[in-house]
Design an enzyme around this catalytic site. Sequence first.
Site, PDB file in Angstrom:
ATOM      1  N   HIS A  76       0.844  -1.199   0.000  1.00  0.00           N
ATOM      2  CA  HIS A  76       0.000   0.000   0.000  1.00  0.00           C
ATOM      3  C   HIS A  76       0.878   1.247   0.000  1.00  0.00           C
ATOM      4  CE1 HIS A  76       0.727  -0.626   4.296  1.00  0.00           C
ATOM      5  NE2 HIS A  76       0.165   0.534   4.611  1.00  0.00           N
ATOM      6  N   HIS A 125       1.318   3.902   2.004  1.00  0.00           N
ATOM      7  CA  HIS A 125       1.822   4.659   3.160  1.00  0.00           C
ATOM      8  C   HIS A 125       3.348   4.786   3.132  1.00  0.00           C
ATOM      9  CE1 HIS A 125      -2.028   3.933   5.742  1.00  0.00           C
ATOM     10  NE2 HIS A 125      -2.124   4.994   4.963  1.00  0.00           N
ATOM     11  N   ASP A 170       5.713   4.616   5.242  1.00  0.00           N
ATOM     12  CA  ASP A 170       6.584   3.621   5.882  1.00  0.00           C
ATOM     13  C   ASP A 170       6.619   2.285   5.115  1.00  0.00           C
ATOM     14  OD1 ASP A 170       3.839   3.453   6.843  1.00  0.00           O
ATOM     15  OD2 ASP A 170       4.531   1.965   8.287  1.00  0.00           O
ATOM     16  N   HIS A 171       5.991   2.247   3.937  1.00  0.00           N
ATOM     17  CA  HIS A 171       6.036   1.039   3.093  1.00  0.00           C
ATOM     18  C   HIS A 171       6.623   1.313   1.712  1.00  0.00           C
ATOM     19  CE1 HIS A 171       3.628  -1.371   5.973  1.00  0.00           C
ATOM     20  NE2 HIS A 171       3.364  -0.145   6.379  1.00  0.00           N
ATOM     21  N   HIS A 221      -7.598  -0.976   5.588  1.00  0.00           N
ATOM     22  CA  HIS A 221      -6.554  -0.069   6.112  1.00  0.00           C
ATOM     23  C   HIS A 221      -6.395   1.099   5.146  1.00  0.00           C
ATOM     24  CE1 HIS A 221      -2.886   1.119   8.173  1.00  0.00           C
ATOM     25  NE2 HIS A 221      -2.211   1.039   7.052  1.00  0.00           N
ATOM     26  N   ASP A 252      -0.135  -3.954   6.182  1.00  0.00           N
ATOM     27  CA  ASP A 252      -0.780  -3.471   7.404  1.00  0.00           C
ATOM     28  C   ASP A 252      -2.234  -3.922   7.506  1.00  0.00           C
ATOM     29  OD1 ASP A 252       1.561  -2.201   8.012  1.00  0.00           O
ATOM     30  OD2 ASP A 252       0.801  -0.154   7.782  1.00  0.00           O
ATOM     31  N   HIS A 297       4.682  -4.792  10.447  1.00  0.00           N
ATOM     32  CA  HIS A 297       5.180  -4.164  11.689  1.00  0.00           C
ATOM     33  C   HIS A 297       5.402  -5.188  12.798  1.00  0.00           C
ATOM     34  CE1 HIS A 297       4.483   0.167  10.731  1.00  0.00           C
ATOM     35  NE2 HIS A 297       3.576  -0.330   9.905  1.00  0.00           N
TER      36      HIS A 297
HETATM   37 FE    FE Z   1       2.649   0.745   8.221  1.00  0.00          FE
HETATM   38 ZN    ZN Z   2      -0.078   1.528   6.598  1.00  0.00          ZN
END
Ligand code: FE
Ligand code: ZN
Length: 239
Positions: A54, A56, A58-59, A112, A131, A169
């Site tokens: 996805h 985001h 942090d990905h 999400h 996530d 995570h």
């Molecule tokens: Fe994340």
């Molecule tokens: Zn995420």
Amino acid sequence: MKVKIIPCLKDNYSYLIIDDKNNKSCVIDPSEATPIIECLEKNNIKLDFILNTHHHYDHVGGNKELKERYGAKVVGYIDDKKRIPEIDITVKNNQIWKEKKFEAKVVHIPGHTSGHICFYFFNEKNIFTGDTLFSLGCGRIFEGTYSQMFKSLNFFKKLPPDTNIYCGHEYTLKNSDFCLKHDPENKNLKNKINIIKEKLKKNLPTMPTTIKDEIECNIFLRSKNLENFSKLRDLKDNF
Ligand code: FE
Ligand code: ZN
């Protein structure tokens, strides 16, 4: 197919998968470039593909730098083509993405985010869930509905029980407190918590988990109906 677990940022995991025979590799959800480059260099391999679950930050944070350095192609969900940086190859729900020995089914699992997907490497029984499904938890619902998330989670229950789950995570210990609070008599859960604590004590990741473990222990996969699931998801948001 070898899977290397790469801790990134504060509590993210990126995964490097290596096909030794063809000397190819993919990274799933590179949060940042540096730890991925270190892992590639240690294994003396170049990067061929970047798979994003996805959009985001942090990905996808490492997409640009890794692409520039290795000429790797970025693979992401078609409806997120405007949000996934540097995307080259778009994939759809239920599509098989295949490249030499790498063969994964792409499944759209919204909730999400609206464009969240997972990569299911069915030959090796490895699934990368981003996530959406965590060990003993699930992602927050940011863009989807409770019903979408519930349906997305139910998809995982149909997979072979010995499928390995690699999620985005290291939230497992915190998640376990929530599960235990709402499912205090669950023996399987208690056993799993002991194993988790042993791993963390040795500074090891709690990944992979398995479909079997999650069906037995993850309170969100154990919710029988949408109403129960929604209630738990709300409680977890403030836990
Ligand atoms: Fe994340
Ligand atoms: Zn995420």
